[in-house]
Design a protein around this motif. Structure first.
Motif, PDB file in Angstrom:
ATOM      1  N   LEU A 136      -2.500  -1.547   7.103  1.00 50.97           N
ATOM      2  CA  LEU A 136      -2.123  -0.456   6.474  1.00 50.97           C
ATOM      3  C   LEU A 136      -1.014  -0.557   5.314  1.00 50.97           C
ATOM      4  CD1 LEU A 136      -1.635   1.764   9.767  1.00 50.97           C
ATOM      5  CD2 LEU A 136      -3.572   1.835   8.142  1.00 50.97           C
ATOM      6  N   ASP A 137      -0.145  -1.540   5.256  1.00 50.12           N
ATOM      7  CA  ASP A 137       0.593  -1.917   4.174  1.00 50.12           C
ATOM      8  C   ASP A 137      -0.048  -2.198   3.208  1.00 50.12           C
ATOM      9  OD1 ASP A 137       3.614  -2.011   3.477  1.00 50.12           O
ATOM     10  OD2 ASP A 137       3.383  -4.223   3.586  1.00 50.12           O
ATOM     11  N   ASP A 138      -0.967  -3.121   3.149  1.00 46.04           N
ATOM     12  CA  ASP A 138      -1.653  -3.610   1.922  1.00 46.04           C
ATOM     13  C   ASP A 138      -2.369  -2.244   1.379  1.00 46.04           C
ATOM     14  OD1 ASP A 138      -1.482  -6.054   2.565  1.00 46.04           O
ATOM     15  OD2 ASP A 138      -3.350  -6.202   3.605  1.00 46.04           O
ATOM     16  N   LEU A 139      -2.855  -1.358   2.092  1.00 49.68           N
ATOM     17  CA  LEU A 139      -3.540  -0.213   1.477  1.00 49.68           C
ATOM     18  C   LEU A 139      -2.415   0.862   1.036  1.00 49.68           C
ATOM     19  CD1 LEU A 139      -6.098   0.556   4.401  1.00 49.68           C
ATOM     20  CD2 LEU A 139      -6.483  -0.743   2.282  1.00 49.68           C
ATOM     21  N   LYS A 140      -1.487   1.088   1.271  1.00 53.17           N
ATOM     22  CA  LYS A 140      -0.131   1.724   0.833  1.00 53.17           C
ATOM     23  C   LYS A 140      -1.005   3.372   0.333  1.00 53.17           C
ATOM     24  CE  LYS A 140       2.033  -1.837  -1.509  1.00 53.17           C
ATOM     25  NZ  LYS A 140       2.823  -2.136  -0.172  1.00 53.17           N
ATOM     26  N   LEU A 141      -1.587   3.749   1.575  1.00 49.65           N
ATOM     27  CA  LEU A 141      -2.376   5.229   1.508  1.00 49.65           C
ATOM     28  C   LEU A 141      -1.174   6.400   1.319  1.00 49.65           C
ATOM     29  CD1 LEU A 141      -4.973   4.986   4.347  1.00 49.65           C
ATOM     30  CD2 LEU A 141      -5.254   4.754   1.875  1.00 49.65           C
ATOM     31  N   PRO A 142       0.105   6.327   1.683  1.00 47.62           N
ATOM     32  CA  PRO A 142       0.867   7.143   1.629  1.00 47.62           C
ATOM     33  C   PRO A 142       1.319   7.406  -0.031  1.00 47.62           C
ATOM     34  CG  PRO A 142       1.622   6.366   3.367  1.00 47.62           C
ATOM     35  CD  PRO A 142       0.573   5.436   2.777  1.00 47.62           C
ATOM     36  N   THR A 143       1.274   6.390  -0.726  1.00 43.98           N
ATOM     37  CA  THR A 143       1.667   6.205  -1.932  1.00 43.98           C
ATOM     38  C   THR A 143       0.490   6.679  -3.040  1.00 43.98           C
ATOM     39  OG1 THR A 143       3.466   4.651  -1.598  1.00 43.98           O
ATOM     40  CG2 THR A 143       2.657   4.979  -3.829  1.00 43.98           C
ATOM     41  N   ARG A 144      -0.664   6.083  -2.641  1.00 39.51           N
ATOM     42  CA  ARG A 144      -1.730   6.147  -3.550  1.00 39.51           C
ATOM     43  C   ARG A 144      -2.590   7.530  -3.240  1.00 39.51           C
ATOM     44  NH1 ARG A 144      -4.400   0.532  -2.373  1.00 39.51           N
ATOM     45  NH2 ARG A 144      -6.258   1.256  -3.852  1.00 39.51           N
ATOM     46  N   THR A 145      -2.710   7.820  -1.843  1.00 41.53           N
ATOM     47  CA  THR A 145      -3.282   9.105  -1.693  1.00 41.53           C
ATOM     48  C   THR A 145      -2.749  10.332  -1.115  1.00 41.53           C
ATOM     49  OG1 THR A 145      -3.831   8.432   0.517  1.00 41.53           O
ATOM     50  CG2 THR A 145      -5.406   7.411  -1.088  1.00 41.53           C
ATOM     51  N   GLY A 146      -1.480  10.176  -0.638  1.00 40.33           N
ATOM     52  CA  GLY A 146      -0.727  11.055  -0.026  1.00 40.33           C
ATOM     53  C   GLY A 146      -1.289  11.326   1.342  1.00 40.33           C
ATOM     54  N   LEU A 147      -1.901  10.448   2.016  1.00 38.84           N
ATOM     55  CA  LEU A 147      -2.322  10.443   3.402  1.00 38.84           C
ATOM     56  C   LEU A 147      -1.531   9.535   4.286  1.00 38.84           C
ATOM     57  CD1 LEU A 147      -6.379  10.413   2.697  1.00 38.84           C
ATOM     58  CD2 LEU A 147      -4.886  12.286   3.081  1.00 38.84           C
ATOM     59  N   THR A 148      -1.118   9.789   5.607  1.00 42.85           N
ATOM     60  CA  THR A 148      -0.814   9.058   6.603  1.00 42.85           C
ATOM     61  C   THR A 148      -1.543   8.901   7.657  1.00 42.85           C
ATOM     62  OG1 THR A 148       1.506  10.000   5.611  1.00 42.85           O
ATOM     63  CG2 THR A 148       1.571   8.953   7.966  1.00 42.85           C
ATOM     64  N   VAL A 149      -1.624   7.686   8.379  1.00 41.95           N
ATOM     65  CA  VAL A 149      -2.514   7.690   9.351  1.00 41.95           C
ATOM     66  C   VAL A 149      -1.744   7.676  10.581  1.00 41.95           C
ATOM     67  CG1 VAL A 149      -4.008   5.711  10.688  1.00 41.95           C
ATOM     68  CG2 VAL A 149      -3.914   5.491   8.244  1.00 41.95           C
ATOM     69  N   MET A 150      -2.247   8.635  11.302  1.00 40.27           N
ATOM     70  CA  MET A 150      -1.375   9.070  12.576  1.00 40.27           C
ATOM     71  C   MET A 150      -2.000   8.576  13.979  1.00 40.27           C
ATOM     72  SD  MET A 150       1.055  11.150  11.210  1.00 40.27           S
ATOM     73  CE  MET A 150       1.591  11.467  12.509  1.00 40.27           C
ATOM     74  N   VAL A 151      -3.098   8.389  13.916  1.00 41.66           N
ATOM     75  CA  VAL A 151      -3.747   7.928  15.125  1.00 41.66           C
ATOM     76  C   VAL A 151      -4.864   6.887  14.817  1.00 41.66           C
ATOM     77  CG1 VAL A 151      -4.811   8.168  17.385  1.00 41.66           C
ATOM     78  CG2 VAL A 151      -3.151   9.671  16.550  1.00 41.66           C
ATOM     79  N   VAL A 152      -4.969   5.807  15.374  1.00 41.27           N
ATOM     80  CA  VAL A 152      -6.318   4.884  15.394  1.00 41.27           C
ATOM     81  C   VAL A 152      -6.826   4.881  16.685  1.00 41.27           C
ATOM     82  CG1 VAL A 152      -7.350   2.625  14.632  1.00 41.27           C
ATOM     83  CG2 VAL A 152      -5.133   3.306  13.449  1.00 41.27           C
TER      84      VAL A 152
END
Length: 71
Positions: free
Chosen positions: A14-30
């Motif tokens: 998840l750190d590699d993907l940087k979703l919050p910065t790049r997409t505004g999304l946060t992974v809440m549950v897997v």
């Protein structure tokens, strides 16, 4: 969203993907393939093809994630 729909995310953290910065999304549950759930996964969590990601954020973030990490 099934991780298998995001082939460029597989094997990455998840750190590699940087979703919050790049997409505004946060992974809440897997949700793992066997049904186990991991709430608030750590940045070092590595995505597997059997995982399902439950995210929150703006709808356009999902489109951005699919564009960047999908096929």
């Amino acid at each position: 969203m099934k991780a298998s729909e995001l082939p460029r995310a597989l094997g990455r953290t998840l750190d590699d993907l940087k979703l919050p910065t790049r997409t505004g999304l946060t992974v809440m549950v897997v949700v793992h393939g066997d049904g186990r759930r991991l709430f608030n996964p750590p940045p070092g969590f590595r995505i597997d093809s059997d995982d399902e990601l439950v995210v929150i954020g703006p709808p356009e973030g999902v489109s951005a994630m699919l564009e960047e990490l999908g096929e």
